[in-house]
Design a protein around this motif. Structure first.
Motif, short mmCIF file in Angstrom:
data_model
loop_
_atom_site.label_atom_id
_atom_site.label_comp_id
_atom_site.label_asym_id
_atom_site.label_seq_id
_atom_site.Cartn_x
_atom_site.Cartn_y
_atom_site.Cartn_z
N PRO A 235 26.38 44.16 40.73
CA PRO A 235 26.39 42.78 41.24
C PRO A 235 27.54 41.92 40.74
N GLY A 236 28.15 42.32 39.63
CA GLY A 236 29.25 41.54 39.10
C GLY A 236 30.60 41.85 39.72
N VAL A 237 30.63 42.86 40.58
CA VAL A 237 31.90 43.25 41.22
C VAL A 237 32.01 42.56 42.57
N PRO A 238 33.05 41.73 42.78
CA PRO A 238 33.17 41.00 44.04
C PRO A 238 33.65 41.88 45.18
N THR A 239 33.51 41.38 46.40
CA THR A 239 34.07 42.08 47.55
C THR A 239 35.57 41.86 47.60
N VAL A 240 36.26 42.71 48.35
CA VAL A 240 37.70 42.53 48.53
C VAL A 240 37.96 41.19 49.24
N ALA A 241 37.11 40.88 50.21
CA ALA A 241 37.28 39.62 50.93
C ALA A 241 37.14 38.42 50.00
#
Length: 325
Positions: A235-241
């Motif tokens: 959950p702590g990893v954001p999307t590329v967008a």
């Protein structure tokens, strides 16, 4: 008037006569084991999904669903085999994102995915992780973009091979971010990740299933996820967008196809059973724990996805100049 009625009655009877054998065939299907050709080596992510599904289908349909691994030519060898098989529902093919890339990558394919095969159902979708060497200072996609802009070509990225989904997904990211990175192809995802862990390349994309052990073990740093939303597994990893490349999204998908002209009642029966299997709570739990999302749909929806993906990746192949030697 009488002759018209008789003509209509005859037409209805003729249609019924043609339809009845197919319906009867579907009702009796399967009367023997069904083979699912996986055109990749055993033990990979797609192989695991199919084996879970095969067990469920065998239990529900009363006949074994046997998985046969037929690796070779980046998944094309198995596809050729199924394209030539009898259209009776007893030989199915696992197809993946790569099969939608191949029409624009290979000049002389010996099968046509649009005309020699027919969709049965999509099975699963899953995002990839964008990962870097932990010893590097890159904590975000923007850090990588800034470094690539400061010194074009200085960021080396590994992939599972020329024209692979991991290669072209990274090329798509480079294109949308307006940067140039240097591609280093490997003979599979494992050696690509290993070289990034060793610091010989700086960035790699791969499926969560393959990448999670390395990320959780601290051997690779996940800086973004390629889906439209974050994963509950990280959950702590954001999307590329979210990370400064708006509109970027790419998912790896897989599904089943059958030889062209397989009777529709059989396709529909298989589709319904696949829905039932993937909707089972224990199947959802097992797939989601590995980073996959069950995504069955109608045969028509799967066909539309394949056609859209063929068009999408053709553009990326052309823009990147990707070639198979």
């Amino acid at each position: 008037m009488i002759s018209t009625k008789r003509w209509l009655a005859a037409a209805v009877a003729a249609t019924a006569a043609l339809t009845l054998p197919a319906l009867t065939l579907a009702q009796a299907f399967p009367a023997k084991p069904v083979k699912i050709v996986v055109p990749y080596p055993p033990g990979g992510t797609n192989d695991i999904v199919v084996r879970l599904l095969a067990q469920k289908l065998g239990d529900s349909m009363g006949q074994p669903f046997v998985v046969e691994n037929k690796p070779g030519a980046s998944g094309n060898l198995g596809a050729e085999q199924v394209a030539r098989a009898a259209p009776d529902g007893y030989t199915l093919l696992l197809v993946t994102t790569g099969h939608s890339i191949h029409p624009s990558l290979y000049k002389h394919l010996r099968y046509n995915i649009k005309t020699d095969l027919t969709p049965v159902s999509e099975l699963t979708r899953g995002p990839m992780l964008v990962m870097v060497t932990p010893s590097l200072p890159y904590k975000t996609v923007q850090d990588v973009i800034a470094a690539a802009k400061a010194k074009p070509g200085s960021i080396n990225f590994g992939s599972a091979g020329n024209g692979s989904s991991t290669h072209l997904a990274t090329e798509l990211l480079s294109s949308m971010a307006g940067v140039k990175m240097t591609h280093i192809p490997y003979s599979g995802s494992a050696p690509a990740m290993a070289d990034v862990m060793a610091g010989n390349a700086q960035l790699v994309m791969d499926l969560m299933f393959s990448a999670l052990p390395q990320v959780n073990g601290g051997k690779l740093r996940a800086i973004a996820i390629t889906g439209a939303k974050r994963s509950p597994l990280l959950p702590g990893v954001p999307t590329v967008a979210e990370s400064g490349v708006p509109g970027f999204e790419t998912l790896a998908w897989n599904g089943l196809m059958a030889p062209a002209n397989t009777p529709k009642p059989i396709i529909d029966k298989l589709n319904a059973e696949i829905h039932k299997a993937l909707d089972a709570p224990e199947m959802k739990e097992r797939l989601r724990a590995q980073g996959f999302e069950p995504s069955p749909g109608t045969p028509e929806q799967f066909g539309a996805l394949i056609r859209a993906e063929i068009d999408r990746w053709a553009t990326v192949v052309k823009t990147s100049g990707a070639k198979v030697e």
